[in-house]
Scaffold this motif. Structure first.
Motif, PDB file in Angstrom:
ATOM      1  N   LYS A 149      -0.173 -54.330  26.689  1.00 34.73           N
ATOM      2  CA  LYS A 149       0.907 -52.960  27.122  1.00 34.73           C
ATOM      3  C   LYS A 149      -0.352 -51.631  25.972  1.00 34.73           C
ATOM      4  O   LYS A 149      -0.047 -52.197  25.282  1.00 34.73           O
ATOM      5  CB  LYS A 149       2.360 -53.713  27.025  1.00 34.73           C
ATOM      6  CG  LYS A 149       3.513 -52.244  27.349  1.00 34.73           C
ATOM      7  CD  LYS A 149       4.987 -52.851  26.724  1.00 34.73           C
ATOM      8  CE  LYS A 149       5.418 -52.089  27.448  1.00 34.73           C
ATOM      9  NZ  LYS A 149       6.951 -52.185  26.809  1.00 34.73           N
TER      10      LYS A 149
ATOM     11  N   VAL B   2       7.084 -53.784  36.677  1.00 41.47           N
ATOM     12  CA  VAL B   2       7.607 -53.429  36.369  1.00 41.47           C
ATOM     13  C   VAL B   2       9.409 -53.643  36.160  1.00 41.47           C
ATOM     14  O   VAL B   2      10.644 -53.220  36.571  1.00 41.47           O
ATOM     15  CB  VAL B   2       7.809 -52.916  37.636  1.00 41.47           C
ATOM     16  CG1 VAL B   2       6.975 -51.143  37.872  1.00 41.47           C
ATOM     17  CG2 VAL B   2       8.468 -53.593  38.996  1.00 41.47           C
TER      18      VAL B   2
ATOM     19  N   ASN C 171       1.201 -54.370  38.110  1.00 44.15           N
ATOM     20  CA  ASN C 171       2.040 -53.831  37.288  1.00 44.15           C
ATOM     21  C   ASN C 171       3.341 -54.454  37.421  1.00 44.15           C
ATOM     22  O   ASN C 171       3.846 -54.540  37.921  1.00 44.15           O
ATOM     23  CB  ASN C 171       1.987 -52.710  36.774  1.00 44.15           C
ATOM     24  CG  ASN C 171       2.243 -51.488  38.037  1.00 44.15           C
ATOM     25  OD1 ASN C 171       2.865 -52.324  38.991  1.00 44.15           O
ATOM     26  ND2 ASN C 171       2.686 -50.710  37.565  1.00 44.15           N
TER      27      ASN C 171
ATOM     28  N   LYS D  10      -0.447 -44.926  29.237  1.00 48.26           N
ATOM     29  CA  LYS D  10      -0.584 -44.712  30.915  1.00 48.26           C
ATOM     30  C   LYS D  10      -1.711 -44.593  30.564  1.00 48.26           C
ATOM     31  O   LYS D  10      -2.640 -44.461  31.815  1.00 48.26           O
ATOM     32  CB  LYS D  10       0.311 -44.721  32.307  1.00 48.26           C
ATOM     33  CG  LYS D  10       1.829 -45.188  32.285  1.00 48.26           C
ATOM     34  CD  LYS D  10       2.515 -44.450  33.057  1.00 48.26           C
ATOM     35  CE  LYS D  10       4.029 -45.224  33.328  1.00 48.26           C
ATOM     36  NZ  LYS D  10       4.627 -45.151  33.990  1.00 48.26           N
TER      37      LYS D  10
ATOM     38  N   VAL E 193       8.613 -49.576  32.513  1.00 49.60           N
ATOM     39  CA  VAL E 193       7.518 -49.066  33.335  1.00 49.60           C
ATOM     40  C   VAL E 193       7.911 -47.625  34.707  1.00 49.60           C
ATOM     41  O   VAL E 193       7.251 -47.161  34.426  1.00 49.60           O
ATOM     42  CB  VAL E 193       6.928 -50.470  34.230  1.00 49.60           C
ATOM     43  CG1 VAL E 193       5.635 -50.008  34.835  1.00 49.60           C
ATOM     44  CG2 VAL E 193       6.236 -51.381  32.934  1.00 49.60           C
TER      45      VAL E 193
ATOM     46  N   GLN F   6       1.584 -42.654  35.809  1.00 54.23           N
ATOM     47  CA  GLN F   6       0.216 -43.448  36.492  1.00 54.23           C
ATOM     48  C   GLN F   6      -1.135 -42.937  36.980  1.00 54.23           C
ATOM     49  O   GLN F   6      -2.460 -42.910  36.752  1.00 54.23           O
ATOM     50  CB  GLN F   6       0.247 -45.448  36.651  1.00 54.23           C
ATOM     51  CG  GLN F   6      -0.657 -45.775  36.724  1.00 54.23           C
ATOM     52  CD  GLN F   6      -1.215 -45.975  35.149  1.00 54.23           C
ATOM     53  OE1 GLN F   6      -0.642 -46.939  34.376  1.00 54.23           O
ATOM     54  NE2 GLN F   6      -2.076 -45.419  34.157  1.00 54.23           N
TER      55      GLN F   6
ATOM     56  N   ASN G  89       1.832 -49.005  30.118  1.00 51.11           N
ATOM     57  CA  ASN G  89       1.843 -50.341  31.230  1.00 51.11           C
ATOM     58  C   ASN G  89       1.425 -51.162  30.957  1.00 51.11           C
ATOM     59  O   ASN G  89       0.448 -50.800  30.136  1.00 51.11           O
ATOM     60  CB  ASN G  89       1.432 -49.053  32.628  1.00 51.11           C
ATOM     61  CG  ASN G  89       1.506 -49.706  33.804  1.00 51.11           C
ATOM     62  OD1 ASN G  89       2.562 -50.657  33.828  1.00 51.11           O
ATOM     63  ND2 ASN G  89       0.894 -49.367  34.723  1.00 51.11           N
TER      64      ASN G  89
END
Ligand code: CTP
Ligand code: CA
Length: 221
Positions: free
Chosen positions: A201, A176, A174, A204, A180, A40, A186
């Protein structure tokens, strides 16, 4: 490929991005780490460069290529990351995507720690500096300071608390709880003093471009 100058809204702006995990040494061969892939943060650095910014990407240990046009400084530990972030100032914006280890070993053993035929000794830890909170109080605080927050539950609520605690302008929260960390998609909530935006969603790279467009609306032009 870079767009012509008139389509590069961040031309002349300098942006600092941190990405990846940190590694905190225990002895010469062992460390404390986390599952961050750096994807990311690297995608954000790439999107910023494509929009014309001068980008300094301060990266923990990751297995990723440097995006075109991005200046990359590699670090291992949180303390090294903090030093490089300070060297990168001043900047128009800082985006702290790194999953910085909260704790490191209180002492780093000079030699490999050996088994001693007895129950293992505890590993004393000490807290790492909070790079984001340090930047928020810095004399050269970037105009726009953005933190990331990885949460596994009550995502937006924890992020709103973090915004206040850290003194930054936005928190990108985010979720996770799935795959992720290391995954390609993400799901984020953008928490600012004006409220929370929840984005669908997405890959990235898509999240990165959308976030950089939002940033350009504040610091660009
Ligand atoms: N961060 C940082 N330095 C640290 C820890 C975190 O700069 N030592 C930054 C991260 O890069 C991220 C933000 O702070 O942008 C939030 O990180 P997070 O781990 O979610 O926050 P913490 O304050 O460490 O809270 P938690 O107890 O939930 O881990
Ligand atoms: Ca943390």
């Amino acid at each position: 490929d870079f767009a012509p100058v008139e389509h590069r809204p961040l031309y002349g702006k300098k942006i600092v991005v941190t990405a990846g995990p940190t590694h905190e040494a225990i002895d010469p061969v062992r460390y404390i780490a986390n599952r961050s892939s750096g994807r990311q943060g690297f995608a954000i650095a790439q999107a910023a460069a494509e929009m014309g910014a001068e980008v300094i990407l301060i990266a923990g240990p990751v297995n990723l290529a440097t995006p075109p046009g991005v200046i990359r400084w590699d670090v291992e530990s949180a303390r090294e990351m903090q030093a490089e972030v300070e060297k990168a100032l001043p900047a128009d914006a800082a985006i702290m995507v790194a999953a910085v280890a909260d704790y490191r070993a209180a002492d780093i053993a000079d030699q490999k720690i050996k088994k001693k035929g007895a129950p293992p000794a505890p590993l004393p830890l000490t807290e790492n500096p909070d790079i984001l909170a340090m930047l928020a109080r810095h004399a050269q605080r970037p105009k726009l300071l953005i933190g990331f927050a990885a949460e596994t539950e009550n995502v937006a609520e924890h992020a709103a608390q973090k915004l206040a605690k850290k003194g930054c302008d936005w928190i990108v929260a985010n979720d996770v709880s799935g795959d992720v960390m290391g995954g390609s998609e993400n799901s984020v909530h953008i928490v600012t003093k004006d409220g929370t935006e929840s984005w669908p969603k997405a890959h990235k790279e898509v999240v990165a471009r959308k976030l950089m467009e939002k940033i350009a609306n504040v610091i660009g032009g």
